[in-house]
Design a protein around this motif. Structure first.
Motif, PDB file in Angstrom:
ATOM      1  N   ILE A  20       0.835  -1.202   0.000  1.00 48.39           N
ATOM      2  CA  ILE A  20       0.000   0.000   0.000  1.00 48.39           C
ATOM      3  C   ILE A  20       0.869   1.251   0.000  1.00 48.39           C
ATOM      4  CG2 ILE A  20      -1.617   1.357   1.396  1.00 48.39           C
ATOM      5  CD1 ILE A  20      -2.782  -1.390   2.329  1.00 48.39           C
ATOM      6  N   THR A  21       1.888   1.275   0.853  1.00 47.37           N
ATOM      7  CA  THR A  21       2.773   2.434   0.943  1.00 47.37           C
ATOM      8  C   THR A  21       3.539   2.638  -0.354  1.00 47.37           C
ATOM      9  OG1 THR A  21       2.984   2.059   3.324  1.00 47.37           O
ATOM     10  CG2 THR A  21       4.619   3.498   2.310  1.00 47.37           C
ATOM     11  N   SER A  22       4.008   1.545  -0.938  1.00 50.45           N
ATOM     12  CA  SER A  22       4.724   1.624  -2.207  1.00 50.45           C
ATOM     13  C   SER A  22       3.826   2.201  -3.299  1.00 50.45           C
ATOM     14  CB  SER A  22       5.220   0.230  -2.604  1.00 50.45           C
ATOM     15  OG  SER A  22       5.901   0.275  -3.821  1.00 50.45           O
ATOM     16  N   ARG A  23       2.589   1.737  -3.368  1.00 48.98           N
ATOM     17  CA  ARG A  23       1.645   2.254  -4.360  1.00 48.98           C
ATOM     18  C   ARG A  23       1.376   3.740  -4.123  1.00 48.98           C
ATOM     19  NH1 ARG A  23      -3.884   0.422  -3.324  1.00 48.98           N
ATOM     20  NH2 ARG A  23      -3.726   2.209  -1.975  1.00 48.98           N
ATOM     21  N   ASN A  24       1.208   4.140  -2.867  1.00 49.40           N
ATOM     22  CA  ASN A  24       0.959   5.553  -2.553  1.00 49.40           C
ATOM     23  C   ASN A  24       2.141   6.444  -2.921  1.00 49.40           C
ATOM     24  OD1 ASN A  24      -1.548   4.890  -1.585  1.00 49.40           O
ATOM     25  ND2 ASN A  24      -0.928   4.929   0.560  1.00 49.40           N
ATOM     26  N   TYR A  25       3.328   5.876  -2.920  1.00 51.11           N
ATOM     27  CA  TYR A  25       4.534   6.628  -3.274  1.00 51.11           C
ATOM     28  C   TYR A  25       4.694   6.744  -4.791  1.00 51.11           C
ATOM     29  CZ  TYR A  25       9.377   8.225  -2.969  1.00 51.11           C
ATOM     30  OH  TYR A  25      10.526   8.961  -3.067  1.00 51.11           O
TER      31      TYR A  25
ATOM     32  N   CYS B  88       9.065  -0.331  11.220  1.00 48.71           N
ATOM     33  CA  CYS B  88       9.119   1.063  11.674  1.00 48.71           C
ATOM     34  C   CYS B  88       9.519   2.005  10.542  1.00 48.71           C
ATOM     35  CB  CYS B  88      10.098   1.198  12.837  1.00 48.71           C
ATOM     36  SG  CYS B  88       9.582   0.279  14.293  1.00 48.71           S
ATOM     37  N   VAL B  89      10.416   1.544   9.660  1.00 50.63           N
ATOM     38  CA  VAL B  89      10.841   2.351   8.518  1.00 50.63           C
ATOM     39  C   VAL B  89       9.675   2.583   7.565  1.00 50.63           C
ATOM     40  CG1 VAL B  89      12.235   2.254   6.420  1.00 50.63           C
ATOM     41  CG2 VAL B  89      13.295   1.847   8.625  1.00 50.63           C
ATOM     42  N   TRP B  90       8.899   1.539   7.302  1.00 49.77           N
ATOM     43  CA  TRP B  90       7.746   1.692   6.413  1.00 49.77           C
ATOM     44  C   TRP B  90       6.711   2.635   7.011  1.00 49.77           C
ATOM     45  CZ3 TRP B  90       7.327   0.536   1.428  1.00 49.77           C
ATOM     46  CH2 TRP B  90       8.284  -0.322   0.886  1.00 49.77           C
ATOM     47  N   CYS B  91       6.500   2.570   8.324  1.00 49.22           N
ATOM     48  CA  CYS B  91       5.574   3.499   8.984  1.00 49.22           C
ATOM     49  C   CYS B  91       6.101   4.929   8.895  1.00 49.22           C
ATOM     50  CB  CYS B  91       5.378   3.113  10.445  1.00 49.22           C
ATOM     51  SG  CYS B  91       4.386   1.629  10.679  1.00 49.22           S
ATOM     52  N   GLN B  92       7.397   5.106   9.096  1.00 48.94           N
ATOM     53  CA  GLN B  92       8.001   6.440   9.011  1.00 48.94           C
ATOM     54  C   GLN B  92       7.835   7.017   7.602  1.00 48.94           C
ATOM     55  OE1 GLN B  92      12.293   6.752   9.076  1.00 48.94           O
ATOM     56  NE2 GLN B  92      12.186   8.679  10.213  1.00 48.94           N
TER      57      GLN B  92
ATOM     58  N   LYS C 122       2.446  11.594   4.145  1.00 48.71           N
ATOM     59  CA  LYS C 122       1.238  12.292   4.588  1.00 48.71           C
ATOM     60  C   LYS C 122       1.540  13.727   5.008  1.00 48.71           C
ATOM     61  CE  LYS C 122      -1.159   8.165   6.157  1.00 48.71           C
ATOM     62  NZ  LYS C 122      -1.629   7.414   7.317  1.00 48.71           N
ATOM     63  N   LYS C 123       2.688  13.935   5.666  1.00 53.09           N
ATOM     64  CA  LYS C 123       3.037  15.275   6.145  1.00 53.09           C
ATOM     65  C   LYS C 123       3.524  16.176   5.017  1.00 53.09           C
ATOM     66  CE  LYS C 123       2.886  14.479  10.717  1.00 53.09           C
ATOM     67  NZ  LYS C 123       3.596  14.582  11.932  1.00 53.09           N
TER      68      LYS C 123
ATOM     69  N   ILE D  87      -1.671  13.376 -15.538  1.00 49.01           N
ATOM     70  CA  ILE D  87      -2.485  12.931 -14.411  1.00 49.01           C
ATOM     71  C   ILE D  87      -1.780  13.313 -13.117  1.00 49.01           C
ATOM     72  CG2 ILE D  87      -3.512  10.947 -13.269  1.00 49.01           C
ATOM     73  CD1 ILE D  87      -3.324   9.520 -16.013  1.00 49.01           C
ATOM     74  N   ILE D  88      -2.489  13.927 -12.206  1.00 53.37           N
ATOM     75  CA  ILE D  88      -1.923  14.263 -10.894  1.00 53.37           C
ATOM     76  C   ILE D  88      -2.520  13.320  -9.880  1.00 53.37           C
ATOM     77  CG2 ILE D  88      -1.732  15.985  -9.081  1.00 53.37           C
ATOM     78  CD1 ILE D  88      -1.823  18.123 -11.193  1.00 53.37           C
ATOM     79  N   CYS D  89      -1.652  12.585  -9.186  1.00 49.70           N
ATOM     80  CA  CYS D  89      -2.083  11.642  -8.140  1.00 49.70           C
ATOM     81  C   CYS D  89      -1.773  12.272  -6.783  1.00 49.70           C
ATOM     82  CB  CYS D  89      -1.344  10.312  -8.274  1.00 49.70           C
ATOM     83  SG  CYS D  89      -1.485   9.585  -9.908  1.00 49.70           S
ATOM     84  N   ARG D  90      -2.647  12.135  -5.843  1.00 50.06           N
ATOM     85  CA  ARG D  90      -2.389  12.675  -4.500  1.00 50.06           C
ATOM     86  C   ARG D  90      -2.358  11.566  -3.505  1.00 50.06           C
ATOM     87  NH1 ARG D  90      -2.349  18.172  -4.375  1.00 50.06           N
ATOM     88  NH2 ARG D  90      -3.303  19.105  -6.167  1.00 50.06           N
TER      89      ARG D  90
END
Length: 123
Positions: free
Chosen positions: A45-50, A99-103, A109-110, A120-123
């Protein structure tokens, strides 16, 4: 005909440090719980969001040093201009992977810099 204006998005933060530490799990408890109970899902999920391939983190199961965690952390440092070294990224990704993936998730997000893919703009 109006000219096309392209501008680089500006980060909401100008710091050259991580916005949270590796062990600041209480900054985002739901994410950290998901990472603890189902790390492979959370990594994907994090990889996709990045903006990376959804299945890229699955490569981490084939060796001692997790290549996708380390490379994504290094890439994030470069994108957000965070101080650090590839050696530190390697050590953190190897010994503190959840912990690294959470960071990294908290950082995305920040910072809220949209990823631009063509028109295309992805957020």
């Amino acid at each position: 005909m109006t000219p096309l204006v392209i501008s680089q998005p500006v980060s909401s933060l100008a710091s050259d440090e991580w916005t949270s530490g590796i062990c600041n799990c209480f900054d985002d408890v739901p994410d950290c719980c998901l990472a603890f109970w189902c790390l492979p899902c959370y990594m994907c999920i994090t990889s996709r969001n990045y903006g990376e391939c959804l299945c890229l983190p699955l490569l981490d199961v084939f060796g001692f040093i997790p290549p996708s965690g380390m490379s994504m952390r290094a890439s994030m440092r470069e994108r957000y201009r965070i101080k650090g070294t590839i050696c530190h990224d390697c050590v953190c990704a190897t010994f503190c992977s959840p912990c690294v993936w959470c960071q990294m998730s908290r950082e995305m997000k920040k910072r809220t810099i949209p990823i631009v893919l063509g028109d295309i703009i992805c957020r």
